[in-house]
Design a protein around this motif. Sequence first.
Motif, PDB file in Angstrom:
ATOM      1  N   LEU A 238       0.821  -1.213   0.000  1.00 22.39           N
ATOM      2  CA  LEU A 238       0.000   0.000   0.000  1.00 22.39           C
ATOM      3  C   LEU A 238       0.854   1.261   0.000  1.00 22.39           C
ATOM      4  CD1 LEU A 238      -2.758  -0.996   2.589  1.00 22.39           C
ATOM      5  CD2 LEU A 238      -2.977  -0.903   0.105  1.00 22.39           C
ATOM      6  N   GLY A 239       1.910   1.293   0.808  1.00 16.25           N
ATOM      7  CA  GLY A 239       2.772   2.466   0.906  1.00 16.25           C
ATOM      8  C   GLY A 239       3.089   2.779   2.354  1.00 16.25           C
ATOM      9  N   GLN A 240       3.871   3.836   2.556  1.00 23.39           N
ATOM     10  CA  GLN A 240       4.284   4.195   3.906  1.00 23.39           C
ATOM     11  C   GLN A 240       4.713   5.655   3.942  1.00 23.39           C
ATOM     12  OE1 GLN A 240       7.808   1.947   4.943  1.00 23.39           O
ATOM     13  NE2 GLN A 240       8.615   2.107   2.879  1.00 23.39           N
ATOM     14  N   PHE A 241       4.761   6.207   5.154  1.00 29.48           N
ATOM     15  CA  PHE A 241       5.255   7.570   5.328  1.00 29.48           C
ATOM     16  C   PHE A 241       6.784   7.554   5.276  1.00 29.48           C
ATOM     17  CE2 PHE A 241       0.996   8.424   6.891  1.00 29.48           C
ATOM     18  CZ  PHE A 241       0.777   9.718   6.426  1.00 29.48           C
ATOM     19  N   THR A 242       7.331   8.500   4.523  1.00 32.11           N
ATOM     20  CA  THR A 242       8.772   8.598   4.318  1.00 32.11           C
ATOM     21  C   THR A 242       9.189  10.058   4.418  1.00 32.11           C
ATOM     22  OG1 THR A 242       8.700   6.684   2.820  1.00 32.11           O
ATOM     23  CG2 THR A 242      10.674   8.060   2.731  1.00 32.11           C
ATOM     24  N   LEU A 243      10.386  10.290   4.908  1.00 29.89           N
ATOM     25  CA  LEU A 243      10.918  11.648   5.009  1.00 29.89           C
ATOM     26  C   LEU A 243      11.298  12.145   3.620  1.00 29.89           C
ATOM     27  CD1 LEU A 243      11.681  13.874   7.050  1.00 29.89           C
ATOM     28  CD2 LEU A 243      14.001  12.905   7.072  1.00 29.89           C
ATOM     29  N   VAL A 244      10.615  13.188   3.157  1.00 34.28           N
ATOM     30  CA  VAL A 244      10.865  13.774   1.841  1.00 34.28           C
ATOM     31  C   VAL A 244      11.084  15.276   2.017  1.00 34.28           C
ATOM     32  CG1 VAL A 244       9.973  14.171  -0.479  1.00 34.28           C
ATOM     33  CG2 VAL A 244       9.431  12.031   0.721  1.00 34.28           C
ATOM     34  N   ASN A 245      12.284  15.747   1.647  1.00 34.07           N
ATOM     35  CA  ASN A 245      12.613  17.173   1.749  1.00 34.07           C
ATOM     36  C   ASN A 245      12.335  17.740   3.144  1.00 34.07           C
ATOM     37  OD1 ASN A 245      13.395  17.260  -0.976  1.00 34.07           O
ATOM     38  ND2 ASN A 245      11.286  17.637  -1.641  1.00 34.07           N
ATOM     39  N   GLY A 246      12.665  16.951   4.156  1.00 31.52           N
ATOM     40  CA  GLY A 246      12.552  17.425   5.522  1.00 31.52           C
ATOM     41  C   GLY A 246      11.203  17.249   6.166  1.00 31.52           C
ATOM     42  N   SER A 247      10.220  16.685   5.462  1.00 32.34           N
ATOM     43  CA  SER A 247       8.901  16.474   6.044  1.00 32.34           C
ATOM     44  C   SER A 247       8.406  15.066   5.715  1.00 32.34           C
ATOM     45  CB  SER A 247       7.902  17.510   5.514  1.00 32.34           C
ATOM     46  OG  SER A 247       7.753  17.387   4.110  1.00 32.34           O
ATOM     47  N   MET A 248       7.523  14.567   6.570  1.00 26.02           N
ATOM     48  CA  MET A 248       6.987  13.224   6.372  1.00 26.02           C
ATOM     49  C   MET A 248       5.867  13.269   5.340  1.00 26.02           C
ATOM     50  SD  MET A 248       8.857  11.304   8.235  1.00 26.02           S
ATOM     51  CE  MET A 248       7.919   9.770   8.202  1.00 26.02           C
TER      52      MET A 248
END
Length: 314
Positions: free
Chosen positions: A100-110
């Motif tokens: 399904l997916g997950q929260f990941t740190l992208v450009n300093g934000s989740m």
Amino acid sequence: MYQSFPIAETFGIQAPPKMTVEGFADANHPKIPAKRDYVFRKEPLRDVLAFLNVPNGDGLYITGPTGAGKTSLITQVAARLNWPVHAVTCHGRLELNDLLGQFTLVNGSMQFVHGPLAQAVRDGHLLILNEIDLMDPSELAGLNDIVEGQPLVIPQNGGEVIRPHPKFRLIATGNSAGSGDRNGLYQGVLRQNLAFMDRFRILEIGYPEPELEDTVLTKTVPAMPAVIREKMIRVANEIRKLFVGGDAGAGMLSVTMSTRGLIRWASLTVAFKGAPNALEYALDRALALRAEPEERLAIHRIAADVFGQDWQST
């Protein structure tokens, strides 16, 4: 967005000129598999195209022995129809949330990053779950509704609802058709839930016919003489018989020679043609060195019987 592809021209098989199949017009999507030389078998191709055209709420489960070309069939069909593919190799620790997916740190934000299932459902791509019978049946039960065309709900992303794109297709490959490892050939294979398997139509693929493999070898290793190709194919089929076994149980060998392995053997033989016993030397590096010592001896005996005097002289 979509276009019709003539089946005879697209797949190199005999078919009425007006018979077509629908695919995508955009040939530049990064998820489209790379097209490579591939010889299609008419019957499996027919079943795959029928599924892609009208799935009728089914998934497609492709079963067969290892190395029979289950995944290659789908990816090469997709390559010719410009159909993007998300392929996942299943294992015992894979969970539905991973798809399904997950929260990941992208450009300093989740940020929530959609997984392969969510992307395929949303964008109308093919999702291939390879070795699906290695995955926990309780996790796979979460796919029941989406196979039937129900919206995909992602609780982790605030209950996001993704309605399936009309071109989304779910395809699974495995060695057991969901029935578990009955002959001891495939460690870790799990018996799948009957309700889950009932949502799939089944396609069984065996090893290619000798004539087809001869065509493949002719294209991929043109320097190999015809008489040697024919004997290599005979050796490969004898090895496969001893690998597959029968109703009484597993075969005598724990390794088998796929078409990919056969091509490797032929290619290495040509590469080492100046070495003593090039056939034996190449066979070891293509397959036999992965086998137990007694199995390696059996493989060598098979090859020596088939090749006769050529085994040491070629």
